[in-house]
Design an enzyme around this catalytic site. Structure first.
Site, PDB file in Angstrom:
ATOM      1  N   GLU A  40       0.855  -1.183   0.000  1.00 28.03           N
ATOM      2  CA  GLU A  40       0.000   0.000   0.000  1.00 28.03           C
ATOM      3  C   GLU A  40       0.890   1.231   0.000  1.00 28.03           C
ATOM      4  O   GLU A  40       1.688   1.441   0.922  1.00 28.03           O
ATOM      5  CB  GLU A  40      -0.947   0.040   1.200  1.00 28.03           C
ATOM      6  N   GLU A  92       9.232   8.028   0.767  1.00 22.86           N
ATOM      7  CA  GLU A  92       8.425   8.563  -0.315  1.00 22.86           C
ATOM      8  C   GLU A  92       8.009   7.412  -1.229  1.00 22.86           C
ATOM      9  O   GLU A  92       8.845   6.617  -1.666  1.00 22.86           O
ATOM     10  CB  GLU A  92       9.240   9.619  -1.064  1.00 22.86           C
ATOM     11  N   ASP A 115      -3.637  11.451  -4.406  1.00 21.93           N
ATOM     12  CA  ASP A 115      -3.604  12.757  -5.035  1.00 21.93           C
ATOM     13  C   ASP A 115      -3.772  13.929  -4.094  1.00 21.93           C
ATOM     14  O   ASP A 115      -4.750  14.653  -4.179  1.00 21.93           O
ATOM     15  CB  ASP A 115      -4.742  12.778  -6.048  1.00 21.93           C
ATOM     16  N   LYS A 119      -3.730  21.709  -6.430  1.00 21.67           N
ATOM     17  CA  LYS A 119      -3.367  22.946  -7.132  1.00 21.67           C
ATOM     18  C   LYS A 119      -2.499  22.645  -8.351  1.00 21.67           C
ATOM     19  O   LYS A 119      -1.636  21.778  -8.314  1.00 21.67           O
ATOM     20  CB  LYS A 119      -2.617  23.888  -6.197  1.00 21.67           C
TER      21      LYS A 119
END
Length: 158
Positions: A40, A92, A115, A119
């Site tokens: 995940e 990350e 997500d 912006k």
């Protein structure tokens, strides 16, 4: 929630510290038994991955999360439930897929909230993009699956 019936107790920590951040992980060495691996990306508070690991003792699960407080929740939940098929890695997600996960090592990639960058100026930071789809295909076993949750549209209404 009932604990998972498994042969051995959970280790003192479920968090993985790679020997190197520049070489592929030896995923079979992370778990007590070789089993299909599900990953995940961005596991958040680990509710989903801990429940999947509890329900599917025949699979190994690796949660990837960048934030320290969140990955510590995976450790606490997994140890409390006695899950020996769950591990966490603080890193990350994109870097992990590109550089650490071995090719054809993952049965299922879970990506539920990919997500957090709505912006326009932040779009280059998004995990799911054209490059990511190629990288994800490389780490998936033949016939593997990618389960992706909702994303903010790339084009915003004016």
């Amino acid at each position: 929630m009932a604990t998972q019936p498994q042969g051995s107790p959970a280790p003192p920590s479920l968090l993985v510290q790679p020997a190197s951040y520049f070489e592929r992980l030896e995923v079979t060495a992370l778990f007590p038994r070789p089993q299909p691996l599900e990953v995940e990306l961005g596991c958040g508070d680990s509710t989903v991955i801990a429940e999947l690991a509890r329900r599917q003792p025949g699979h190994n699960f690796l949660g990837i999360e960048r934030l320290a407080g969140r990955i510590r929740k995976l450790d606490r939940k997994g140890r409390r439930l006695g899950l020996t098929n769950l591990r966490g890695l603080r890193l990350e997600a994109g870097y992990c897929v590109e550089y650490l996960l071995p090719p054809a090592s993952v049965t299922v990639l879970h990506i539920y909230f990919p997500d957090p960058w709505p912006k326009r100026k932040h779009w280059p930071r998004r995990l799911v993009n054209e490059r990511f789809t190629v990288l994800a295909a490389q780490v998936l076993v033949p016939g593997g699956a990618s389960i992706c949750g909702p994303m903010t549209p790339i084009t915003s209404p004016k």
